[in-house]
Design a protein around this motif. Structure first.
Motif, PDB file in Angstrom:
ATOM      1  N   ALA A  52       0.841  -1.204   0.000  1.00  0.00           N
ATOM      2  CA  ALA A  52       0.000   0.000   0.000  1.00  0.00           C
ATOM      3  C   ALA A  52       0.874   1.251   0.000  1.00  0.00           C
ATOM      4  CB  ALA A  52      -0.939  -0.007   1.203  1.00  0.00           C
ATOM      5  N   ALA A  53       1.953   1.220   0.761  1.00  0.00           N
ATOM      6  CA  ALA A  53       2.876   2.354   0.793  1.00  0.00           C
ATOM      7  C   ALA A  53       3.518   2.566  -0.577  1.00  0.00           C
ATOM      8  CB  ALA A  53       3.950   2.142   1.852  1.00  0.00           C
ATOM      9  N   ARG A  54       3.860   1.474  -1.229  1.00  0.00           N
ATOM     10  CA  ARG A  54       4.464   1.577  -2.572  1.00  0.00           C
ATOM     11  C   ARG A  54       3.479   2.198  -3.559  1.00  0.00           C
ATOM     12  NH1 ARG A  54       7.100   2.437  -6.511  1.00  0.00           N
ATOM     13  NH2 ARG A  54       8.806   1.157  -7.285  1.00  0.00           N
ATOM     14  N   LEU A  57       3.263   5.889  -2.840  1.00  0.00           N
ATOM     15  CA  LEU A  57       4.423   6.604  -3.381  1.00  0.00           C
ATOM     16  C   LEU A  57       4.267   6.819  -4.886  1.00  0.00           C
ATOM     17  CD1 LEU A  57       7.287   4.785  -1.461  1.00  0.00           C
ATOM     18  CD2 LEU A  57       6.679   7.214  -1.248  1.00  0.00           C
ATOM     19  N   ASP A  58       3.829   5.766  -5.580  1.00  0.00           N
ATOM     20  CA  ASP A  58       3.611   5.879  -7.022  1.00  0.00           C
ATOM     21  C   ASP A  58       2.541   6.925  -7.335  1.00  0.00           C
ATOM     22  OD1 ASP A  58       5.499   3.899  -7.435  1.00  0.00           O
ATOM     23  OD2 ASP A  58       4.017   2.310  -7.760  1.00  0.00           O
ATOM     24  N   GLU A  59       1.469   6.914  -6.550  1.00  0.00           N
ATOM     25  CA  GLU A  59       0.387   7.876  -6.777  1.00  0.00           C
ATOM     26  C   GLU A  59       0.857   9.296  -6.491  1.00  0.00           C
ATOM     27  OE1 GLU A  59      -4.319   8.573  -5.773  1.00  0.00           O
ATOM     28  OE2 GLU A  59      -3.312   6.815  -4.950  1.00  0.00           O
ATOM     29  N   GLU A  60       1.599   9.464  -5.415  1.00  0.00           N
ATOM     30  CA  GLU A  60       2.124  10.789  -5.089  1.00  0.00           C
ATOM     31  C   GLU A  60       3.015  11.297  -6.230  1.00  0.00           C
ATOM     32  OE1 GLU A  60       4.244  12.858  -1.300  1.00  0.00           O
ATOM     33  OE2 GLU A  60       5.181  11.023  -2.041  1.00  0.00           O
ATOM     34  N   GLU A  61       3.848  10.427  -6.762  1.00  0.00           N
ATOM     35  CA  GLU A  61       4.737  10.815  -7.859  1.00  0.00           C
ATOM     36  C   GLU A  61       3.948  11.166  -9.119  1.00  0.00           C
ATOM     37  OE1 GLU A  61       8.380   9.001 -10.551  1.00  0.00           O
ATOM     38  OE2 GLU A  61       7.967   8.121  -8.589  1.00  0.00           O
ATOM     39  N   GLY A  73      -2.448  10.742   2.824  1.00  0.00           N
ATOM     40  CA  GLY A  73      -3.806  10.524   2.322  1.00  0.00           C
ATOM     41  C   GLY A  73      -3.871   9.358   1.348  1.00  0.00           C
ATOM     42  N   HIS A  74      -2.867   9.272   0.474  1.00  0.00           N
ATOM     43  CA  HIS A  74      -2.843   8.156  -0.481  1.00  0.00           C
ATOM     44  C   HIS A  74      -2.625   6.825   0.245  1.00  0.00           C
ATOM     45  CE1 HIS A  74      -3.003  11.051  -3.629  1.00  0.00           C
ATOM     46  NE2 HIS A  74      -1.766  11.463  -3.491  1.00  0.00           N
ATOM     47  N   LEU A  75      -1.740   6.836   1.242  1.00  0.00           N
ATOM     48  CA  LEU A  75      -1.493   5.610   2.010  1.00  0.00           C
ATOM     49  C   LEU A  75      -2.773   5.165   2.709  1.00  0.00           C
ATOM     50  CD1 LEU A  75       0.363   3.417   3.129  1.00  0.00           C
ATOM     51  CD2 LEU A  75       1.094   5.036   4.902  1.00  0.00           C
ATOM     52  N   TRP A  76      -3.464   6.087   3.341  1.00  0.00           N
ATOM     53  CA  TRP A  76      -4.709   5.761   4.031  1.00  0.00           C
ATOM     54  C   TRP A  76      -5.711   5.132   3.064  1.00  0.00           C
ATOM     55  CZ3 TRP A  76      -5.890   5.438   8.991  1.00  0.00           C
ATOM     56  CH2 TRP A  76      -7.227   5.297   9.341  1.00  0.00           C
ATOM     57  N   THR A  77      -5.857   5.731   1.887  1.00  0.00           N
ATOM     58  CA  THR A  77      -6.790   5.219   0.880  1.00  0.00           C
ATOM     59  C   THR A  77      -6.418   3.806   0.455  1.00  0.00           C
ATOM     60  OG1 THR A  77      -7.217   7.444   0.066  1.00  0.00           O
ATOM     61  CG2 THR A  77      -7.745   5.641  -1.424  1.00  0.00           C
TER      62      THR A  77
END
Length: 135
Positions: A52-54, A57-61, A73-77
């Motif tokens: 999920a963290a990976r 990170l991809d989504e944030e990038e 927020g992305h990690l939580w989702t």
């Protein structure tokens, strides 16, 4: 974390970053926090959490330069989408460790956090499916 799991994590990190004595300071700090995640959650839950963290990170990038929720927020989702249920204390320890790793990676972006997370994912996979499984 079992000695076996710690050894696997160190082996994977050494494969990516060389001898421990040569690691960048950020890698040493992130390695300690990866140990917290794996120790608190165990390899199976850690795999779910790290995957999920990976993805976060991809989504944030992919959303860099746009308005978005940010890593937390992305990690939580992505964790909400995962079927896992660690103890509240273990989940909190892993969450805090991951947010700390992310902050460290913002302050010292080289080497990238995704490479560290991939190393930990590899170690968890090896722990869950040993190479000597007869394949």
């Amino acid at each position: 974390m079992t000695t076996d799991m710690e050894h696997l994590l160190n082996v994977r990190l050494c494969e990516r970053f060389g001898d421990v004595a040569d690691w960048a300071e950020v890698t040493s700090l992130i390695a300690a926090h990866l140990r917290v995640v794996v120790s608190a959650l165990g390899p199976e839950h850690a795999m779910t959490f790290l995957a999920a963290a990976r993805r976060a990170l991809d989504e944030e990038e992919s959303r860099a330069g746009t308005i978005h929720l940010g890593f937390g927020g992305h990690l939580w989702t992505h964790l909400e989408d995962a079927a896992w249920s660690p103890s509240p204390l273990a989940g909190t320890a892993a969450w805090d460790a991951m947010l700390t790793m992310h902050r460290l990676s913002v302050l010292a972006p080289d080497p990238r956090l995704d490479v560290h997370v991939d190393s930990a994912l590899d170690a968890c996979r090896l722990r869950l499916v040993p190479a000597a499984a007869g394949f």
